[in-house]
Design an enzyme around this catalytic site. Structure first.
Site, PDB file in Angstrom:
ATOM      1  N   ASP A 184      79.059 -30.926   2.086  1.00 37.05           N
ATOM      2  CA  ASP A 184      77.591 -30.362   2.194  1.00 37.05           C
ATOM      3  C   ASP A 184      77.471 -28.907   2.626  1.00 37.05           C
ATOM      4  OD1 ASP A 184      76.748 -30.387   4.979  1.00 37.05           O
ATOM      5  OD2 ASP A 184      77.421 -32.455   4.537  1.00 37.05           O
ATOM      6  N   GLU A 215     112.260 -32.512  -8.914  1.00 40.49           N
ATOM      7  CA  GLU A 215     111.093 -32.484  -8.838  1.00 40.49           C
ATOM      8  C   GLU A 215     110.701 -31.594  -7.479  1.00 40.49           C
ATOM      9  OE1 GLU A 215     108.554 -36.578  -9.691  1.00 40.49           O
ATOM     10  OE2 GLU A 215     110.125 -36.679  -8.071  1.00 40.49           O
TER      11      GLU A 215
END
Ligand code: DGJ
Length: 731
Positions: free
Chosen positions: A535, A615
């Protein structure tokens, strides 16, 4: 000049670059709302008002026999309860004679040449060089000596008006403020839709859009936190408003506790929107001489659809709510231990993760939950903020030094507002936990909540946090909050329980303020089981927030899409995790996980040692690629090109000078004999030329935006593409 006041001092217009907001004190001193929308010249709009004798809508005493004047039908700025307006009210007072009412009438106004600040609460800030103006209108309650100050801070360039309300008791006896919201805006004509951002843990802020009707549409939290379940931000729009066209109005509350926001049509089809602290957990005793401040509601309007509105919120929140040195700086690429090891680690694990992180070029190792007390699961030790030297193989300082020796910064997880029953702190101070006397408390994740309204609790926490932060080299803190609050009941002698919820929130903010003031260089990442406190209020203390505990890239498409309506991408923390994903079991290519996680606060949440060498090599390249573009992710304009539910998701970042753009596309669905993806771009300069990194084609911005890019490959499900556009000179 962004604030205009008529010669008689009773009509006010607030102008931003593209918007105007007008209201006036009418002949009875009621503050009547006139207009919020596209910028207009400052003219008297009284002729547009319409009065009618509406049955069963009473008339104020001072209107005499003027039956066409009713507070029940009037468009108002801050309607009071119990004085003839039967709609949602913004303010209500309880008096010693048992009455509950609030009827405020205009008294005076003043203009301040700076932004309004609110003691103890987050608020948009300005600077001396670029000040915002604030209009403060003072009203007096008709039957008492209570005053109401409505403040409107105008951020002209950002098209933002920040509203708040202060109630001052100038009387001789105490009153109870039963409701004091932050804003009310009445819309006289037309049909509207409300877009809200509900969700749940691991699936936050998935937008819903619904028509505003005669039943109240209320968003709320009673959880003591802004919550996963409903975000304290909503927008009102016309039924035909889209990303790029149409009117919309944003309402974003800078508050991290229980809140409400609602929209509802009244009997005549007028729409009222309100937002503020949830009155269900609120009753504030105001002694003579005292004042109460409501949190700030940040309002903005766009005549050009949601995208423009979002950009206005991104700018205002990034540049005028977030504070500290990290806001406009490259944030470290982190490797976090949580999904890599959860509670099961020792020094060797941490150092192995550190070395692997260093090898791929990450900047920081973040030690998540489990480093303190005897916390090997989530059942104990919250409150005992002392390192577990056995588990860490030494002190935090020695571990942090060892991490730094590998060339990495060091970050640490904390959850200050919580307490485990199995903790020395709880054994010493059971009264520090929120719990209603005579009732067993509700547990959640096996933990209770500390009473942050108590100074002794805050002092203890500040003492422990500052000892930890100054005792070891810690550059970053992940400040977590892993349950909803249930019992807003303080054991503090004399505590007024109706005030506990808000005092608790003020206490949390005070602790954040003390920590940020004492450690100004610290980067704080906010977190509440992911995005349960995502928020505007929290952005005042931490420029980034862990967006969700769900790291599944496909779910994150929707979560980050919803988050982007109000919050800037610089604040969105997102990490690449392993597959099958721990929350959904889904397997998504590494490249797609990486593209989705590349926001303003990027990192990894996996054990690099368990990956295959190709990876790891890919990750090293990805980190380099991220660093080369991080300013674009942090400061660039963010464009939502698709909506959840479409075959593919596409979004773009465009640099401030519009020289560069980056488009990401992720295939949500796959089908046989599929048509290719064709994406119209946005945000480019129409007259400039751009080269596409994928095809080498050069077109004007106008052509890319009108005709779009056709991807030359058919992608499989969950595959993705990144395409860059660079501005070039055409001979
Ligand atoms: C919830 C957070 O969102 C996770 O990332 C992790 O930090 C855990 N808490 C730790 O308990």
């Amino acid at each position: 000049m962004s604030i205009h006041i008529s010669a008689d001092g009773r009509r006010f217009q607030l102008d931003t670059r593209d918007t105007s907001y007008q209201f006036h004190a009418d002949k009875y001193g009621v503050l009547a709302h006139d207009y919020y929308g596209k910028r207009i010249p400052f003219e008297d709009l009284t002729d547009g008002e319409f009065f009618a004798d509406v049955g069963f809508s009473g008339n104020p005493w001072d209107a005499g026999e003027e039956r066409t004047y009713s507070l029940d039908t009037r468009l108002q700025e801050f309607p009071g309860y119990g004085c003839g307006d039967y709609r949602e009210s913004a303010v209500s007072l309880a008096f010693s004679n048992g009455s509950q009412a609030a009827d405020f009438r205009y008294e005076s106004c003043k203009v301040m040449d700076r932004a309004w600040t609110i003691p103890g609460l987050p608020a948009l800030w300005d600077t001396e060089e670029a000040p915002a103006q604030t209009l403060v209108v003072t009203l007096k309650e008709r039957a008492s000596n209570i005053r109401l100050q409505l403040s409107y801070a105008v951020f002209e360039a950002e098209n933002v008006i920040a509203r708040s309300a202060r109630i001052v008791n100038d009387g001789a006896e105490a009153v109870y403020v039963e409701r004091c919201l932050s804003c009310c805006v009445d819309y006289g004509f037309g049909d509207y839709e409300l877009m809200i951002f509900p969700g749940r843990h691991c699936m936050e802020r998935v937008p819903q859009r619904q028509s505003v009707g005669f039943t109240k549409q209320e968003v709320y939290s009673l959880r003591g936190a802004s919550s996963h379940q409903m975000n304290p931000a909503m927008l009102l729009c016309r039924p035909d408003t889209t990303e790029t066209q149409g009117e919309c109005w944003g309402y974003c509350l800078a508050y991290s506790g229980s809140f409400i926001g609602s929209a509802q049509k009244d009997q005549r089809g007028q729409t009222r929107v309100v937002m503020g602290i949830n009155p269900a957990q609120f009753s504030w005793r105001l002694q003579p001489g005292d004042s109460f401040d409501a949190p700030q509601a940040i309002l903005s309007y766009s005549a050009a659809g949601f995208e423009r509105l979002s950009h206005q919120y991104h700018d205002i929140l990034r540049n005028h709510m977030c504070r500290g040195q990290w806001v406009h700086k490259p944030k470290p690429v982190v490797v976090n231990t949580w999904e890599a090891a959860y509670f099961n680690f020792d020094r060797e694990t941490v150092m192995r993760l550190t070395k692997d992180a260093a090898k791929v070029g990450a900047d920081m190792l973040v030690l998540d939950d489990g480093w303190f007390g005897h916390r090997d699961s989530d059942t104990s030790s919250l409150g005992d903020w002392y390192e577990n030297t056995k588990k860490l193989g030494g002190t935090l300082a020695s571990l942090s030094n060892a991490v730094h020796d590998e060339g990495l910064l060091f970050g640490l997880w904390v959850e200050p507002e919580m307490i485990s029953e199995d903790s020395d702190l709880y054994r010493a101070h059971p009264e520090w936990a929120l719990a209603i006397e005579g009732r067993p408390p509700v547990r959640s994740r096996c933990q209770l909540v500390l009473d942050m309204s108590r100074k002794d609790v805050r002092d203890y926490l500040f003492g422990r946090l500052s000892a930890i932060l100054s005792g070891a080299r810690i550059e970053y803190v992940k400040w977590d909050f892993n349950r909803s609050v249930c019992e807003m009941w303080s054991h503090l002698p004399g505590a007024r329980q109706g005030e506990t919820a808000h005092r608790w929130m003020l206490g949390v903010y005070e602790l954040f303020e003390r920590v940020t003031a004492a450690f100004p260089e610290l980067l704080i990442e906010n977190c509440s089981g992911g995005g349960g406190r995502f928020d505007a209020g929290m952005l005042y203390y931490s420029p980034q927030i862990w967006c969700s505990d769900n790291t599944d890239a496909v779910n994150r498409l929707d979560i980050q899409y919803g988050t982007s309506f109000f919050y800037p991408m610089s604040a969105v923390a997102a990490h690449v995790s392993v597959c099958p994903n721990h929350q959904t079991g889904r397997t998504v290519p590494l490249m797609t996980r990486t593209r989705v996680a590349m926001t303003g606060a990027f990192g990894y949440e996996l054990d690099l040692g368990k990956l295959k060498e190709p990876e790891r090599a890919q990750i090293a390249r990805d980190i380099q690629a991220y660093k080369a573009r991080e300013e674009l992710f942090r400061e660039g304009r963010y464009h939502r090109l698709t909506k959840p539910g479409e075959r593919y998701a596409a979004w773009m970042y465009v640099s401030e000078n519009r020289d560069k753009a980056l488009l990401n596309v992720v295939m949500r669905e796959a089908e046989g004999n599929a048509m290719p993806v064709k994406v119209p771009l946005r945000g480019l300069l129409p007259e400039a030329s751009y080269r596409c990194s994928l095809t080498g084609a050069v077109h004007s911005g106008a052509v890319w935006m009108a005709c779009g890019l056709t991807l030359p490959v058919i992608y499989w499900q969950y595959e993705s593409e990144t395409v860059e556009f660079e501005r070039v000179q055409r001979g």
